[in-house]
Design an enzyme around this catalytic site. Structure first.
Site, PDB file in Angstrom:
ATOM      1  N   HIS A 116       0.856  -1.198   0.000  1.00  0.00           N
ATOM      2  CA  HIS A 116       0.000   0.000   0.000  1.00  0.00           C
ATOM      3  C   HIS A 116       0.891   1.248   0.000  1.00  0.00           C
ATOM      4  O   HIS A 116       0.655   2.206   0.752  1.00  0.00           O
ATOM      5  CB  HIS A 116      -0.951  -0.003   1.208  1.00  0.00           C
ATOM      6  CG  HIS A 116      -1.914  -1.154   1.187  1.00  0.00           C
ATOM      7  ND1 HIS A 116      -3.177  -1.064   0.686  1.00  0.00           N
ATOM      8  CD2 HIS A 116      -1.773  -2.446   1.590  1.00  0.00           C
ATOM      9  CE1 HIS A 116      -3.802  -2.240   0.788  1.00  0.00           C
ATOM     10  NE2 HIS A 116      -2.952  -3.095   1.325  1.00  0.00           N
ATOM     11  N   TYR A 124       3.581  -4.641  10.711  1.00  0.00           N
ATOM     12  CA  TYR A 124       3.436  -3.222  10.379  1.00  0.00           C
ATOM     13  C   TYR A 124       4.531  -2.407  11.077  1.00  0.00           C
ATOM     14  O   TYR A 124       5.085  -1.479  10.500  1.00  0.00           O
ATOM     15  CB  TYR A 124       2.046  -2.696  10.773  1.00  0.00           C
ATOM     16  CG  TYR A 124       0.914  -3.190   9.883  1.00  0.00           C
ATOM     17  CD1 TYR A 124       0.974  -4.442   9.280  1.00  0.00           C
ATOM     18  CD2 TYR A 124      -0.215  -2.421   9.651  1.00  0.00           C
ATOM     19  CE1 TYR A 124      -0.053  -4.908   8.472  1.00  0.00           C
ATOM     20  CE2 TYR A 124      -1.251  -2.880   8.835  1.00  0.00           C
ATOM     21  CZ  TYR A 124      -1.161  -4.122   8.250  1.00  0.00           C
ATOM     22  OH  TYR A 124      -2.186  -4.568   7.447  1.00  0.00           O
TER      23      TYR A 124
HETATM   24  C1  HEM Z   1      -0.168 -11.376   7.802  1.00  0.00           C
HETATM   25  C2  HEM Z   1      -0.943 -10.597   7.041  1.00  0.00           C
HETATM   26  C3  HEM Z   1      -0.558  -9.196   6.646  1.00  0.00           C
HETATM   27  C4  HEM Z   1       0.676  -8.612   6.586  1.00  0.00           C
HETATM   28  C5  HEM Z   1       2.030  -9.246   6.900  1.00  0.00           C
HETATM   29  C6  HEM Z   1       0.490  -7.236   6.176  1.00  0.00           C
HETATM   30  C7  HEM Z   1       1.525  -6.322   6.015  1.00  0.00           C
HETATM   31  C8  HEM Z   1       1.357  -4.952   5.858  1.00  0.00           C
HETATM   32  C9  HEM Z   1       2.387  -3.957   6.000  1.00  0.00           C
HETATM   33  C10 HEM Z   1       3.848  -4.264   6.306  1.00  0.00           C
HETATM   34  C11 HEM Z   1       1.821  -2.736   5.781  1.00  0.00           C
HETATM   35  C12 HEM Z   1       2.511  -1.377   5.820  1.00  0.00           C
HETATM   36  C13 HEM Z   1       2.341  -0.764   7.213  1.00  0.00           C
HETATM   37  C14 HEM Z   1       2.920   0.627   7.339  1.00  0.00           C
HETATM   38  O1  HEM Z   1       4.069   0.867   6.907  1.00  0.00           O
HETATM   39  O2  HEM Z   1       2.231   1.499   7.928  1.00  0.00           O
HETATM   40  C15 HEM Z   1       0.426  -2.960   5.501  1.00  0.00           C
HETATM   41  C16 HEM Z   1      -0.489  -1.981   5.213  1.00  0.00           C
HETATM   42  C17 HEM Z   1      -1.811  -2.226   4.928  1.00  0.00           C
HETATM   43  N1  HEM Z   1      -2.480  -3.439   5.015  1.00  0.00           N
HETATM   44 FE1  HEM Z   1      -1.675  -5.191   5.536  1.00  0.00          FE
HETATM   45  N2  HEM Z   1      -0.839  -7.000   5.988  1.00  0.00           N
HETATM   46  C18 HEM Z   1      -1.515  -8.161   6.268  1.00  0.00           C
HETATM   47  C19 HEM Z   1      -2.877  -8.362   6.218  1.00  0.00           C
HETATM   48  C20 HEM Z   1      -3.785  -7.418   5.817  1.00  0.00           C
HETATM   49  C21 HEM Z   1      -5.209  -7.612   5.773  1.00  0.00           C
HETATM   50  C22 HEM Z   1      -5.942  -8.878   6.218  1.00  0.00           C
HETATM   51  C23 HEM Z   1      -5.744  -6.426   5.322  1.00  0.00           C
HETATM   52  C24 HEM Z   1      -7.176  -6.065   5.106  1.00  0.00           C
HETATM   53  C25 HEM Z   1      -8.146  -6.455   5.878  1.00  0.00           C
HETATM   54  C26 HEM Z   1      -4.655  -5.493   5.095  1.00  0.00           C
HETATM   55  C27 HEM Z   1      -4.779  -4.197   4.644  1.00  0.00           C
HETATM   56  C28 HEM Z   1      -3.777  -3.248   4.655  1.00  0.00           C
HETATM   57  C29 HEM Z   1      -3.975  -1.858   4.282  1.00  0.00           C
HETATM   58  C30 HEM Z   1      -5.267  -1.206   3.787  1.00  0.00           C
HETATM   59  C31 HEM Z   1      -2.740  -1.217   4.487  1.00  0.00           C
HETATM   60  C32 HEM Z   1      -2.425   0.257   4.245  1.00  0.00           C
HETATM   61  C33 HEM Z   1      -2.715   1.053   5.516  1.00  0.00           C
HETATM   62  C34 HEM Z   1      -2.360   2.522   5.334  1.00  0.00           C
HETATM   63  O3  HEM Z   1      -2.938   3.147   4.423  1.00  0.00           O
HETATM   64  O4  HEM Z   1      -1.522   3.016   6.088  1.00  0.00           O
HETATM   65  N3  HEM Z   1      -3.487  -6.122   5.414  1.00  0.00           N
HETATM   66  N4  HEM Z   1       0.150  -4.320   5.548  1.00  0.00           N
END
Ligand code: HEM
Length: 305
Positions: free
Chosen positions: A24, A296
Site C-alpha cells: 500500500h 506493520y
Molecule cells: C499477515 C498478514 C498481513 C501482513 C504481513 C500485512 C503487512 C502490511 C504492512 C507491512 C503494511 C505497511 C504498514 C505501514 O508501513 O504502515 C500494511 C499496510 C496495509 N495493510 Fe496489511 N498485511 C496483512 C494483512 C492485511 C489484511 C488482512 C488487510 C485487510 C483487511 C490489510 C490491509 C492493509 C492496508 C489497507 C494497508 C495500508 C494502511 C495505510 O494506508 O496506512 N493487510 N500491511
C-alpha cells in the site's frame, strides 16, 4: 519472522522503496467525518458509536508495495484505512481492502506464500512450480484468489469501491454483551469498475486525480456496515466466507471531505493499525489479526528511518 515477512514483501515489490510502506505504498490521505446511526449505540459502547459525529482521517491506497504501480493494474487492488479521532488524542482504526476473504490463516502461511511470489531474477515472474506447490497445499489461498480477483479490478474511483476489514471484531454493548461481526465500507456512489478501454488508457495515478476532482465538487460517502455472525460462523479464520443469510447493521456514514496535502511530513508518519481498538470493541482470536501490528511495526520503523 516479522522482519522476514517485510523483507519478502519488499522482494515481491522490487523494493525496498525508502520512505514508503512495504505494501500500500502509494496513497492519498483525506479529512472526513463519521456520523454513527442509533443502531450503532445499541451494539457497542465505543466512543465513536454513541451518536455524535467524530472527525476521521482516511488513507486510500494502491495495494502494491511499489510506489509507481499503475492504478489500473488489474491485480494491484486498493486499501481504505480509517482512523476515528476520539477524546484526549485517542483513536481507533479500521483497515480494509476490497477482497472477500484473506489468502492465509496464519503468519507462517502468509510468509510461505509471499516467498513463493518473489519473482525469479531470470524471468521476472514467480517460479510457477513454487507457486503451484503452495496453492496445491493451501486450497484456501486459491479460493481467496478466485473470489478476490474480480474485486481487485480497477474501479473508476476510490469512492466507487467497497472495502472489507475481513477479520471478526466484537462490539460490546452497555450490558456487556458482545456482538461478533465483520465490517464493510459500502460506497454510496455504488461499485463501478473501469471498462477494458478505460483500463488501457487510464493514467498511472488516476485514482488520486479522480478523488481530488470529486472532492473539489462534493463529498464522497461510505456506509459502515457490520455483518453479524451466525451461530457456527468462524471468528478466527479470515480465509472463510460466512455463507448464507446474515443480519447486516448500518453503523454509520463516513463523509470524505478533502485531501490533506503533505499528510506525512518527515518524522510524522500516520500509522493505521487494525489492533488499535477502543473500549467497546474487542479483537477476535484471529492469528492474522494478531500478527499484523508486528509486521506493520517493521515497515513503519523502516519507512521512517
Ligand atoms: C499477515 C498478514 C498481513 C501482513 C504481513 C500485512 C503487512 C502490511 C504492512 C507491512 C503494511 C505497511 C504498514 C505501514 O508501513 O504502515 C500494511 C499496510 C496495509 N495493510 Fe496489511 N498485511 C496483512 C494483512 C492485511 C489484511 C488482512 C488487510 C485487510 C483487511 C490489510 C490491509 C492493509 C492496508 C489497507 C494497508 C495500508 C494502511 C495505510 O494506508 O496506512 N493487510 N500491511
Amino acid at each position: 519472522m516479522w522482519e522476514e515477512i517485510v523483507d519478502a514483501l519488499h522482494a515481491v515489490n522490487g523494493g525496498p522503496h525508502p520512505g514508503y510502506r512495504a505494501v500500500h505504498a502509494k496513497g492519498t490521505v483525506c479529512e472526513a467525518t463519521f456520523t454513527p446511526t442509533p443502531e450503532a449505540k445499541r451494539l457497542s459502547r465505543a466512543a465513536h458509536l454513541q451518536g455524535d459525529p467524530v472527525e476521521a482521517t482516511v488513507r486510500f491506497s494502491n495495494a502494491s508495495g511499489h510506489p509507481r504501480t499503475p492504478d489500473a493494474d488489474p491485480l494491484a487492488g486498493r486499501g481504505m484505512a480509517v482512523k476515528f479521532h476520539l477524546a484526549d488524542g485517542e483513536a481507533t482504526d479500521i483497515v480494509s481492502v476490497p477482497l472477500v476473504v484473506f489468502f492465509a490463516r496464519n503468519p507462517e502461511d502468509f510468509l510461505e506464500m509471499t516467498h513463493a511470489r518473489i519473482p525469479d531474477p531470470e524471468t521476472g515472474q514467480p517460479d510457477p512450480e513454487k507457486l503451484g506447490a503452495y496453492f496445491a497445499a493451501h486450497p484456501e489461498a486459491g479460493v481467496a484468489l478466485q473470489k478476490g480477483i474480480p474485486k481487485l479490478a480497477p474501479t473508476t474511483s476510490f469512492a466507487t469501491s467497497d472495502y472489507r476489514a475481513l477479520h471478526a471484531f466484537g462490539l460490546v454493548d452497555a450490558d456487556d454483551r458482545t456482538h461478533w461481526g465483520r465490517y464493510t465500507w459500502e460506497p454510496e456512489a455504488g461499485i463501478e469498475y473501469l471498462d477494458e478501454e478505460q483500463q488501457q488508457t487510464a493514467d498511472r495515478d488516476y485514482l488520486e486525480a479522480e478523488l481530488r476532482e470529486r472532492l473539489a465538487g462534493g463529498i464522497a460517502r461510505f456506509t459502515l456496515e457490520f455483518t453479524l455472525a451466525n451461530e457456527g460462523d468462524t471468528l478466527v479464520d479470515p480465509t472463510v466466507e460466512w455463507e448464507g443469510e446474515h443480519e447486516v447493521v448500518e453503523l454509520g456514514e463516513l463523509e470524505v471531505i478533502r485531501v490533506i496535502e503533505d499528510a506525512e511530513p518527515a518524522g510524522s508518519p500516520i500509522v493505521f493499525d487494525p489492533m488499535r481498538l477502543t473500549e467497546g470493541i474487542e479483537p477476535s482470536d484471529d492469528e492474522i489479526l494478531a500478527a499484523r501490528p508486528k509486521a506493520y511495526s517493521v515497515s513503519i520503523e523502516r519507512r521512517t528511518a
